[in-house]
Scaffold this active site. Structure first.
Site, PDB file in Angstrom:
ATOM      1  N   SER A 202       6.081   2.787 -19.718  1.00 34.91           N
ATOM      2  CA  SER A 202       6.770   1.530 -19.463  1.00 34.91           C
ATOM      3  C   SER A 202       5.834   0.379 -19.763  1.00 34.91           C
ATOM      4  O   SER A 202       4.604   0.512 -19.666  1.00 34.91           O
ATOM      5  CB  SER A 202       7.195   1.478 -17.988  1.00 34.91           C
ATOM      6  OG  SER A 202       7.526   0.170 -17.592  1.00 34.91           O
TER       7      SER A 202
ATOM      8  N   TYR B 174       3.935   2.015  -9.470  1.00 37.07           N
ATOM      9  CA  TYR B 174       4.544   2.579 -10.680  1.00 37.07           C
ATOM     10  C   TYR B 174       3.693   2.229 -11.900  1.00 37.07           C
ATOM     11  O   TYR B 174       3.373   3.091 -12.722  1.00 37.07           O
ATOM     12  CB  TYR B 174       5.954   2.017 -10.821  1.00 37.07           C
ATOM     13  CG  TYR B 174       6.657   2.354 -12.107  1.00 37.07           C
ATOM     14  CD1 TYR B 174       7.206   3.610 -12.311  1.00 37.07           C
ATOM     15  CD2 TYR B 174       6.809   1.396 -13.107  1.00 37.07           C
ATOM     16  CE1 TYR B 174       7.876   3.915 -13.491  1.00 37.07           C
ATOM     17  CE2 TYR B 174       7.474   1.684 -14.280  1.00 37.07           C
ATOM     18  CZ  TYR B 174       8.005   2.949 -14.472  1.00 37.07           C
ATOM     19  OH  TYR B 174       8.663   3.236 -15.642  1.00 37.07           O
TER      20      TYR B 174
END
Length: 252
Positions: free
Chosen positions: A149, A163
């Site tokens: 990501s 994350y």
């Protein structure tokens, strides 16, 4: 071009959303696919979609953070599909609607919740890579595609520090693996996804969505098409790279 006939792919976290799109895309190009998901029913659903389209797939339900389970699951998938996994797509994560991704300002997060996002995004990928590498090395060919990501490289003020930390770590890991394994005919690349159609639960993504130049979020078909290229025989000279698939959003 992009013919995967004779190849066996393992896609983790492929029971739905982008992972299911990746599994369907690889199967559509001729790969036999082991569909991993923590939930057997979801894995079976994706397998049914592949089989209905004329492809070949088997469910591979295991927890990527459990090394013994990964080894057993990969071995069974190879037996079921009659070969060795030579394409690995590490996509497993924690869907916001079924697990705690550790969203929120870091200062407010319980330290007891720090480990889970890092374990699944980093150690889960390590478990899978470590398990499939011997077979790839013996075959003299392999493809590793790590899903990441933009949060792994861009600081965001939306409560995704845990994350992002896991994704940063796994991107570094894949860069090192690419250098170690290139002489053996194995490539390793990262596909960093932008805001996807299923995102938004657990944190406010409206600001990010509004800034996508193409005017839309990504979908499973977008992710699947990119994975097909990165895993293809034609991508043999591409390794150690991070490719952003994000509708034109800028990363720094």
């Amino acid at each position: 071009m992009f013919d995967f006939t004779g190849h066996i792919a393992l896609v983790t976290g492929a029971g739905r959303n982008a992972g299911a799109g990746m599994a369907r895309a690889l199967a559509g190009q001729g790969a036999a696919v082991a569909v991993n998901d923590l939930d057997l029913g979801r894995a079976e659903d994706t397998c049914a979609q592949i089989e209905q389209a004329g492809g070949r797939a088997v469910p591979a339900p295991f927890d990527v953070t459990d090394l013994d389970a990964v080894r057993a699951g990969v071995a069974k998938a190879g037996t079921d599909l009659g070969g060795t996994v030579d394409v690995l797509v590490n996509n497993a994560g924690i869907p916001a609607d079924i697990g705690d991704m550790g969203y929120g300002p870091f200062r407010d997060l319980d330290p007891a919740k720090w480990r889970t996002p890092v374990e699944i995004n980093l150690f889960g990928a390590m478990n899978c890579v470590h398990t499939v590498l011997p077979g790839m090395r013996e075959a003299g060919w392999g493809r590793i595609v790590q899903i990441s990501s933009g949060a792994g490289r861009v600081g965001l003020g939306m409560g995704v520090a845990l994350y992002g930390s896991g994704k940063s770590g796994v991107e570094g890991f894949i860069r090192h693996i690419s250098q170690e394994e290139a002489p053996a005919g194995i490539t390793a690349n990262v596909l960093a996804l932008g805001l996807m159609s299923n995102a938004g639960r657990g944190t406010d993504t409206s600001g990010v969505a509004a800034g996508i130049p193409t005017g839309r979020r990504g979908n499973p078909e977008d992710a699947g098409a990119a994975v097909v290229y990165l895993a293809s025989p034609e991508a043999s000279w591409l390794t150690g790279q991070t490719i952003d698939l994000n509708g034109g959003s800028q990363t720094r």
